[in-house]
Enzyme design. Structure first.
Site, PDB file in Angstrom:
ATOM      1  N   PHE A 141      -5.399  -3.504  -5.945  1.00  0.00           N
ATOM      2  CA  PHE A 141      -5.612  -3.967  -4.562  1.00  0.00           C
ATOM      3  C   PHE A 141      -7.019  -4.485  -4.338  1.00  0.00           C
ATOM      4  O   PHE A 141      -7.596  -4.329  -3.279  1.00  0.00           O
ATOM      5  CB  PHE A 141      -5.217  -2.873  -3.548  1.00  0.00           C
ATOM      6  CG  PHE A 141      -3.748  -2.940  -3.265  1.00  0.00           C
ATOM      7  CD1 PHE A 141      -2.838  -2.603  -4.247  1.00  0.00           C
ATOM      8  CD2 PHE A 141      -3.267  -3.395  -2.053  1.00  0.00           C
ATOM      9  CE1 PHE A 141      -1.475  -2.711  -4.037  1.00  0.00           C
ATOM     10  CE2 PHE A 141      -1.905  -3.514  -1.825  1.00  0.00           C
ATOM     11  CZ  PHE A 141      -1.015  -3.162  -2.823  1.00  0.00           C
ATOM     12  N   LEU A 142      -7.562  -5.113  -5.361  1.00  0.00           N
ATOM     13  CA  LEU A 142      -8.857  -5.770  -5.226  1.00  0.00           C
ATOM     14  C   LEU A 142      -8.704  -7.258  -5.530  1.00  0.00           C
ATOM     15  O   LEU A 142      -9.650  -7.892  -5.980  1.00  0.00           O
ATOM     16  CB  LEU A 142      -9.874  -5.133  -6.185  1.00  0.00           C
ATOM     17  CG  LEU A 142     -10.412  -3.756  -5.793  1.00  0.00           C
ATOM     18  CD1 LEU A 142     -11.428  -3.265  -6.814  1.00  0.00           C
ATOM     19  CD2 LEU A 142     -11.055  -3.780  -4.391  1.00  0.00           C
ATOM     20  N   GLY A 195       0.489  -9.956   3.760  1.00  0.00           N
ATOM     21  CA  GLY A 195       1.605 -10.202   4.667  1.00  0.00           C
ATOM     22  C   GLY A 195       2.681  -9.175   4.401  1.00  0.00           C
ATOM     23  O   GLY A 195       2.392  -8.066   3.944  1.00  0.00           O
ATOM     24  N   CYS A 241       5.448  -4.668   6.009  1.00  0.00           N
ATOM     25  CA  CYS A 241       4.816  -3.356   6.240  1.00  0.00           C
ATOM     26  C   CYS A 241       3.366  -3.426   6.687  1.00  0.00           C
ATOM     27  O   CYS A 241       3.027  -2.933   7.757  1.00  0.00           O
ATOM     28  CB  CYS A 241       4.914  -2.516   4.977  1.00  0.00           C
ATOM     29  SG  CYS A 241       6.591  -2.016   4.617  1.00  0.00           S
ATOM     30  N   LYS A 297       2.379  -4.874  10.242  1.00  0.00           N
ATOM     31  CA  LYS A 297       3.020  -4.078  11.297  1.00  0.00           C
ATOM     32  C   LYS A 297       2.456  -2.652  11.336  1.00  0.00           C
ATOM     33  O   LYS A 297       2.140  -2.134  12.405  1.00  0.00           O
ATOM     34  CB  LYS A 297       4.527  -4.070  11.010  1.00  0.00           C
ATOM     35  CG  LYS A 297       5.305  -2.894  11.515  1.00  0.00           C
ATOM     36  CD  LYS A 297       6.765  -3.072  11.214  1.00  0.00           C
ATOM     37  CE  LYS A 297       7.240  -2.366   9.962  1.00  0.00           C
ATOM     38  NZ  LYS A 297       7.368  -0.929  10.050  1.00  0.00           N
TER      39      LYS A 297
HETATM   40  C1  UDX Z   1       3.562  -2.243   0.895  1.00  0.00           C
HETATM   41  C2  UDX Z   1       3.061  -0.933   0.256  1.00  0.00           C
HETATM   42  O1  UDX Z   1       2.431  -1.232  -0.997  1.00  0.00           O
HETATM   43  C3  UDX Z   1       4.225   0.016   0.055  1.00  0.00           C
HETATM   44  O2  UDX Z   1       3.742   1.245  -0.463  1.00  0.00           O
HETATM   45  C4  UDX Z   1       4.898   0.258   1.387  1.00  0.00           C
HETATM   46  O3  UDX Z   1       6.024   1.073   1.247  1.00  0.00           O
HETATM   47  C5  UDX Z   1       5.334  -1.060   2.038  1.00  0.00           C
HETATM   48  O4  UDX Z   1       4.212  -1.934   2.128  1.00  0.00           O
HETATM   49  P1  UDX Z   1       4.860  -4.437   0.093  1.00  0.00           P
HETATM   50  O5  UDX Z   1       4.774  -4.891   1.509  1.00  0.00           O
HETATM   51  O6  UDX Z   1       6.158  -4.577  -0.620  1.00  0.00           O
HETATM   52  O7  UDX Z   1       4.471  -2.872  -0.014  1.00  0.00           O
HETATM   53  O8  UDX Z   1       3.793  -5.263  -0.739  1.00  0.00           O
HETATM   54  P2  UDX Z   1       2.434  -5.029  -1.548  1.00  0.00           P
HETATM   55  O9  UDX Z   1       2.685  -5.298  -2.975  1.00  0.00           O
HETATM   56  O10 UDX Z   1       1.780  -3.766  -1.198  1.00  0.00           O
HETATM   57  O11 UDX Z   1       1.577  -6.273  -1.005  1.00  0.00           O
HETATM   58  C6  UDX Z   1       1.332  -6.453   0.383  1.00  0.00           C
HETATM   59  C7  UDX Z   1       0.523  -7.707   0.620  1.00  0.00           C
HETATM   60  O12 UDX Z   1      -0.808  -7.540   0.185  1.00  0.00           O
HETATM   61  C8  UDX Z   1       1.048  -8.965  -0.056  1.00  0.00           C
HETATM   62  O13 UDX Z   1       0.965 -10.040   0.858  1.00  0.00           O
HETATM   63  C9  UDX Z   1       0.079  -9.172  -1.201  1.00  0.00           C
HETATM   64  O14 UDX Z   1      -0.034 -10.531  -1.571  1.00  0.00           O
HETATM   65  C10 UDX Z   1      -1.203  -8.656  -0.599  1.00  0.00           C
HETATM   66  N1  UDX Z   1      -2.188  -8.185  -1.599  1.00  0.00           N
HETATM   67  C11 UDX Z   1      -1.900  -7.095  -2.372  1.00  0.00           C
HETATM   68  C12 UDX Z   1      -3.418  -8.831  -1.724  1.00  0.00           C
HETATM   69  O15 UDX Z   1      -3.690  -9.819  -1.014  1.00  0.00           O
HETATM   70  N2  UDX Z   1      -4.325  -8.357  -2.621  1.00  0.00           N
HETATM   71  C13 UDX Z   1      -4.079  -7.279  -3.401  1.00  0.00           C
HETATM   72  O16 UDX Z   1      -4.972  -6.900  -4.186  1.00  0.00           O
HETATM   73  C14 UDX Z   1      -2.827  -6.625  -3.280  1.00  0.00           C
END
Ligand code: UDX
Length: 435
Positions: A248-249, A256, A259, A262
């Site tokens: 997540f970096l 978007g 989850c 919202k």
């Molecule tokens: C998320 C949570 O990870 C999950 O635990 C929860 O149950 C529901 O919400 P999800 O929405 O499926 O899951 O997607 P996720 O893979 O977490 O990514 C969310 C958003 O963050 C995406 O738009 C993704 O592109 C963005 N993202 C993720 C980044 O911009 N940078 C990152 O380093 C990681």
């Protein structure tokens, strides 16, 4: 094995509900899946999966005889003690979670001493207590309640369900909490058994923290743009600190999905409703909104006014490996570009059908190369793996202009530049060293 496993009900057959149902069926439970959408239930009965999620179709097919689909909650009540609730809790205009679908399930429950609602939907902290009060006031005090938040990610939902990082069970120490713990036992995941409010809060806090991590690295990327540092290198260096971690970096054009936007807003709103001003989350949300528009500035920097410029967007889904368009950055980006008078062609390998319902006024192309034909600039919006294998010499040949904006820092800048194109990432201003 299935003879020893207790049957369960799952109400709501969206991403969370269907994966939960198929996952428990795989573990050996009979599952009664309930949805008010008769068309969806009909399709599921026919073996059709209404969402695009890797491995889900196969999992449903492999466990077809243990999965029962119906529009009648009575079917689940007749066969199962535990009724998992996985209905939508979309945001309202105020930013609070809309709990109307949750409460229609609650109100459809009969008085019973043998059933429990197990909440999978993400709800504000205190919802469980409110539902328990509602049960008590309507002569259903014997109906148990368990909070069991779901942490699965779209795109890897099946694997996340079957191999979870943790299982959180919030309950009042009754039979129902123990039954949920037993249900998850075969998955052999670390268990956090706690009270209902803490379980509800764990889910909201987890998503808010992850969203904060993304907005943080996006702000670092924006400073990198100004200072000449490369955010990919910075994140690599940061992530080796185990207190930070590498996940997540990834800087980009914002988070978007169904989850994060919202849940972060709902937590901020929920805190506000209690009189606490959650300052940090205001910034997380604002940074994310601005981040979605950053690509427009980058395009303007190189192309000047965007009127009549042809821009190709590669990828539309909110992230790869899903057809989910909810809160996708592509929605804001395409609307901004159209408002500026640009002509837009788009390509997404999976989300086109969903995107057509939400993005009017753009041209949908059959392939990435067809989308970039004649474009002044190309923007990578979603990091589908096929875009990593693009032949950039062919891209350069098909385009009119030279600009490639990599909204996810996904492409190899050396390969893009090697084809004579101009590479712009997010927070990657300097040409990357080839070492
Ligand atoms: C998320 C949570 O990870 C999950 O635990 C929860 O149950 C529901 O919400 P999800 O929405 O499926 O899951 O997607 P996720 O893979 O977490 O990514 C969310 C958003 O963050 C995406 O738009 C993704 O592109 C963005 N993202 C993720 C980044 O911009 N940078 C990152 O380093 C990681």
């Amino acid at each position: 094995m299935s003879a020893e496993r207790e049957p369960i009900g799952v109400i709501g057959t969206g991403y969370v509900g269907l994966v939960t149902a198929a996952g428990f069926a795989e573990v050996g439970n009979d599952v009664w899946c309930i949805d008010i959408d008769a068309d969806k239930i009909g399709r599921l009965e026919a073996g059709e999966i209404p969402i695009w999620e890797p491995g889900l179709k196969e999992l449903v097919a492999a466990n077809r005889e243990r999965l029962h689909f119906s529009t009648d909650i009575g079917d689940a009540l007749a066969h199962a003690r535990l009724l998992f609730v996985a209905v939508g809790t979309p945001p309202t205009y105020s930013g609070d979670a809309d709990l109307s679908a949750v409460y229609s399930v609650v109100d459809a429950m009969p008085a019973s001493d043998d059933h429990a609602l197990v909440m999978k939907s993400t709800v504000p902290c205190g919802t469980g207590a409110h539902i328990q009060r509602r049960f008590a006031e309507t002569g259903k005090a014997g109906f148990c309640y368990v909070s069991c938040p779901e942490f699965l990610k779209e795109g890897s939902a099946v694997a996340d369900f079957l191999d979870p990082d943790r299982v959180v069970v919030g309950d009042d120490g009754d039979w129902a909490g123990q039954a949920v713990v037993d249900l998850y036992a075969p998955l052999d995941a670390p268990l956090v058994r706690t009270d209902i409010r803490s379980a509800e809060m764990t889910k909201l806090a987890s998503n808010a923290f992850l969203a904060t991590k993304i907005s943080f690295i996006n702000e670092i990327a924006n400073v990198c743009d100004e200072t000449g540092a490369d955010v990919v290198e910075v994140a690599r260096g940061m992530g080796l600190d185990p207190r930070i971690g590498p996940k997540f970096l990834q800087a980009g054009i914002g988070f978007g999905g169904s989850c994060f936007p919202k849940d972060v807003t709902a937590l901020k709103q929920m805190a506000g409703n209690t009189g606490y001003h959650f300052q940090l989350l205001n910034a997380v949300i604002e940074v994310n909104e601005l981040q979605k528009r950053r690509v427009v500035q980058k395009l303007q920097k190189h192309l000047g006014p965007l009127t009549q410029k042809k821009i190709a967007l590669l990828g539309l889904a909110f992230k790869p490996n899903t057809d989910d368009m909810r809160e996708a950055s592509s929605l804001v980006l395409s609307a901004r570009l159209l408002a500026d008078g640009a002509a837009i062609s788009v390509y997404d390998p999976v989300a086109e059908e969903e995107a057509r319902k939400l993005i009017p006024g753009v041209t949908f192309a059959e392939s990435a190369l067809a989308a970039v034909a004649g474009a002044d600039a190309v923007v990578l919006v979603t990091e589908w793996s096929e875009f990593g294998e693009l032949d950039f010499a062919a891209v350069a040949g098909a385009m009119d202009g030279r600009l490639v904006v990599d909204g996810r820092n996904f492409l190899d800048p050396v390969a893009v530049r090697g084809a004579g194109l101009l590479y712009e990432g997010i927070g990657r201003p300097s040409p990357r060293r080839v070492s």
